[in-house]
Design a protein around this motif. Structure first.
Motif, mmCIF file in Angstrom:
data_model
loop_
_atom_site.group_PDB
_atom_site.id
_atom_site.type_symbol
_atom_site.label_atom_id
_atom_site.label_comp_id
_atom_site.label_asym_id
_atom_site.label_seq_id
_atom_site.Cartn_x
_atom_site.Cartn_y
_atom_site.Cartn_z
ATOM 1 N N ARG A 231 0.734 -1.166 0.153
ATOM 2 C CA ARG A 231 0.094 0.023 -0.150
ATOM 3 C C ARG A 231 0.789 1.361 0.073
ATOM 4 N NH1 ARG A 231 -3.333 -3.261 3.706
ATOM 5 N NH2 ARG A 231 -2.137 -1.979 5.339
ATOM 6 N N ARG A 232 1.930 1.316 0.591
ATOM 7 C CA ARG A 232 2.828 2.363 0.896
ATOM 8 C C ARG A 232 3.120 2.961 -0.690
ATOM 9 N NH1 ARG A 232 7.811 3.584 1.185
ATOM 10 N NH2 ARG A 232 8.665 1.397 1.141
ATOM 11 N N ILE A 233 3.889 1.637 -1.241
ATOM 12 C CA ILE A 233 4.463 1.744 -2.505
ATOM 13 C C ILE A 233 3.591 2.184 -3.473
ATOM 14 C CG2 ILE A 233 5.561 0.613 -4.640
ATOM 15 C CD1 ILE A 233 6.877 -1.435 -2.314
ATOM 16 N N ASP A 234 2.415 1.537 -3.518
ATOM 17 C CA ASP A 234 1.463 2.332 -4.464
ATOM 18 C C ASP A 234 0.825 3.922 -4.245
ATOM 19 O OD1 ASP A 234 1.023 -0.559 -5.396
ATOM 20 O OD2 ASP A 234 -0.644 -0.937 -4.228
ATOM 21 N N ARG A 235 0.874 4.215 -2.823
ATOM 22 C CA ARG A 235 0.463 5.560 -2.709
ATOM 23 C C ARG A 235 1.661 6.403 -3.187
ATOM 24 N NH1 ARG A 235 -1.484 3.873 2.477
ATOM 25 N NH2 ARG A 235 0.732 4.158 3.251
ATOM 26 N N GLN A 236 2.985 6.117 -2.854
ATOM 27 C CA GLN A 236 3.920 6.737 -3.483
ATOM 28 C C GLN A 236 4.091 6.977 -4.997
ATOM 29 O OE1 GLN A 236 8.044 4.928 -2.335
ATOM 30 N NE2 GLN A 236 8.653 6.968 -1.693
ATOM 31 N N ILE A 237 3.799 5.663 -5.540
ATOM 32 C CA ILE A 237 3.752 5.647 -6.935
ATOM 33 C C ILE A 237 2.762 6.723 -7.620
ATOM 34 C CG2 ILE A 237 3.184 4.326 -9.200
ATOM 35 C CD1 ILE A 237 4.555 1.975 -7.704
ATOM 36 N N GLU A 238 1.557 6.385 -7.075
ATOM 37 C CA GLU A 238 0.597 7.502 -7.709
ATOM 38 C C GLU A 238 0.741 8.812 -7.482
ATOM 39 O OE1 GLU A 238 -2.992 5.781 -6.001
ATOM 40 O OE2 GLU A 238 -2.565 4.001 -7.170
ATOM 41 N N ARG A 239 1.182 9.256 -6.069
ATOM 42 C CA ARG A 239 1.860 10.566 -5.977
ATOM 43 C C ARG A 239 2.732 11.197 -6.873
ATOM 44 N NH1 ARG A 239 3.320 9.635 -1.154
ATOM 45 N NH2 ARG A 239 5.324 9.946 -1.441
ATOM 46 N N LEU A 240 3.769 10.344 -6.984
ATOM 47 C CA LEU A 240 4.847 10.568 -7.777
ATOM 48 C C LEU A 240 4.493 11.093 -9.441
ATOM 49 C CD1 LEU A 240 7.975 8.789 -6.609
ATOM 50 C CD2 LEU A 240 7.695 11.163 -6.382
ATOM 51 N N ILE A 241 3.694 10.140 -9.948
ATOM 52 C CA ILE A 241 2.870 10.389 -11.110
ATOM 53 C C ILE A 241 1.926 11.350 -11.309
ATOM 54 C CG2 ILE A 241 1.489 9.102 -12.767
ATOM 55 C CD1 ILE A 241 2.273 6.338 -11.996
ATOM 56 N N ARG A 242 1.184 11.650 -10.348
ATOM 57 C CA ARG A 242 0.468 13.014 -10.195
ATOM 58 C C ARG A 242 1.403 14.071 -10.559
ATOM 59 N NH1 ARG A 242 -2.834 9.880 -6.979
ATOM 60 N NH2 ARG A 242 -1.828 11.046 -5.040
ATOM 61 N N SER A 243 2.237 13.946 -9.705
ATOM 62 C CA SER A 243 3.366 15.159 -9.844
ATOM 63 C C SER A 243 4.000 15.530 -10.868
ATOM 64 C CB SER A 243 4.403 14.893 -8.605
ATOM 65 O OG SER A 243 5.269 15.995 -8.584
ATOM 66 N N ALA A 244 4.425 14.312 -11.515
ATOM 67 C CA ALA A 244 5.104 14.566 -13.057
ATOM 68 C C ALA A 244 4.249 14.862 -13.869
ATOM 69 C CB ALA A 244 5.589 13.079 -13.094
ATOM 70 N N ILE A 245 2.892 14.398 -13.952
ATOM 71 C CA ILE A 245 1.834 15.119 -15.104
ATOM 72 C C ILE A 245 1.684 16.468 -14.851
ATOM 73 C CG2 ILE A 245 -0.436 14.908 -15.620
ATOM 74 C CD1 ILE A 245 -0.486 11.887 -14.781
#
Length: 406
Positions: A231-245
């Motif tokens: 869950r921690r990795i998933d949240r981190q991935i999604e946060r970083l992707i939204r930030s990159a977009i």
């Protein structure tokens, strides 16, 4: 005469369909042999990569999953070997029927040839042949008799050659039949060895299951820790992707929850999409130890696990590599020093997690197969695993549908 002609036609049809069937079965046999070799190699890799550190205690959850995977592959191998054996049985039966027909045909040829020889013996002298010609009523009849004698001699020669050909075919089929029976015996012996090994692995799984159930609290803690980490990795991935977009669209003066693509980025995305199912592995060598999606717990099937990427086991010292040309948009490091690299391919993102060292920097352009970093090896259980994720904008994708034979 008509019955002989009918017999030859039937024989030709039988041989044609036997040859066609044999060709089709040979192709199927090759495909099965390739599949069997693939499964054998997968078992070898499972033993080498997932059971490399038997002396280490390791996590019981990983042990159980690894053992279950090996049992499943072993069962697949048994099924494929059985298919090969059944196919060989059919090929053997086809050859037995072909041999029977060839023997029958050879007998007829020899009988015909014996009759020809007998007639030739009765008319063996040159004077008999000459008298046969001279007794003709006219030149046309003499010419026809001469043609008949010539055709008769050629027919006798052809009959002799056909006997030789059929004899060779019969010998070749007998040899092939012997080889097929030998291969079948080898397959049956191998299947017996695989079944014995499977029985031992099932027993090991039962013993491991028994030991786990003696200490359910420790197993439950391992499950909860695994879910928490996921869950921690998933949240981190999604946060970083939204930030990159958001960062990319801001530079372009646009506002959207998805990547706004330049013509160049559209081309990269189109090429990436066109390679669905053909993309290279993110490691040079390894095996998938856990697939994408929801799966049942190996000890308590009522408990479900969710994996939003795939986990690939590989060799100690292995490197993660780019699956396609792209740009490094993010590099991050967690609290324990484990690193991850995000690559952008138009509006697609590939993510490589569980690295101990990174070779690239944010903004770098990378080519397919380019090394991104060293994959971390767990010092407790000796496992070297890469966690690989794939996204289109913020939508999760199943890497197994995109990476070739993952």
């Amino acid at each position: 005469m008509k019955s002989k002609i009918a017999h030859h036609i039937v024989l030709l049809l039988v041989l044609f369909f036997s040859t066609y069937t044999s060709t089709a079965q040979t192709s199927e046999q090759k495909a099965l042999e390739a599949k069997r070799a693939q499964l054998q190699n997968e078992i070898k890799e499972i033993n080498r990569l997932l059971f490399a550190e038997k002396k280490q205690k390791g996590n019981v959850l990983e042990q159980m999953e690894a053992l279950d995977k090996k049992i499943n592959v072993r069962q697949q191998l048994i099924r494929v070997t059985n298919q090969q054996s059944n196919l060989l049985n059919r090929q053997i039966n086809v050859n037995i029927r072909s041999i029977s027909k060839l023997r029958e045909d050879l007998k007829l040829l020899k009988d015909d040839y014996a009759t020809l020889i007998q007639k030739s013996y009765q008319n063996r002298t040159q004077s008999n042949r000459l008298m046969f010609l001279l007794s003709s009523e006219n030149f046309f009849q003499a010419f026809k008799r001469w043609q008949y004698m010539k055709q008769y001699a050629e027919h006798r020669k052809q009959q002799g050659e056909e006997i030789i050909i059929k004899t060779d075919e019969l010998a070749a089929l007998n040899k092939e039949l012997t080889e097929q029976r030998k291969v079948k015996e080898q397959l049956l012996a191998e299947n017996m060895r695989v079944k014995n090994q499977l029985f031992k692995e099932i027993q090991s799984q039962k013993e491991l299951l028994k030991s786990i159930r003696k200490n359910e609290s420790a197993y439950a803690a391992a499950i909860e820790q695994k879910k928490k980490e996921a869950r921690r990795i998933d949240r981190q991935i999604e946060r970083l992707i939204r930030s990159a977009i958001a960062s990319s669209n801001k530079r372009a003066g646009k506002s959207s929850s998805r990547f706004v693509l330049t013509p160049e980025a559209e081309l990269v995305a189109s090429n990436f999409s066109a390679n669905k199912g053909k993309l290279i592995w993110p490691v040079e060598k390894g095996i998938k130890s856990q697939g994408f999606g929801v799966y049942a717990d190996k000890v308590y099937p009522g408990i479900k696990h969710q994996n939003n990427g795939v986990i690939i086991a590989t060799d100690k010292g292995a490197q993660a590599r780019a699956i396609f040309e792209g740009e490094v948009i993010t590099i991050f490091t967690n609290k324990t020093g484990i690193k991850g690299v995000y690559l952008r391919h138009g509006n697609y993102i590939s993510m490589y997690y569980n690295l101990s060292k990174v070779y690239v920097q944010k903004g770098d352009k990378v080519a397919a197969k380019e090394a991104l970093g060293d994959i971390y090896t767990n010092r407790f259980d000796g496992a070297t695993t890469l966690k690989f994720y794939l996204y289109r904008d913020t939508d999760r994708l199943n890497p197994e549908e995109w990476i070739y034979q993952l």
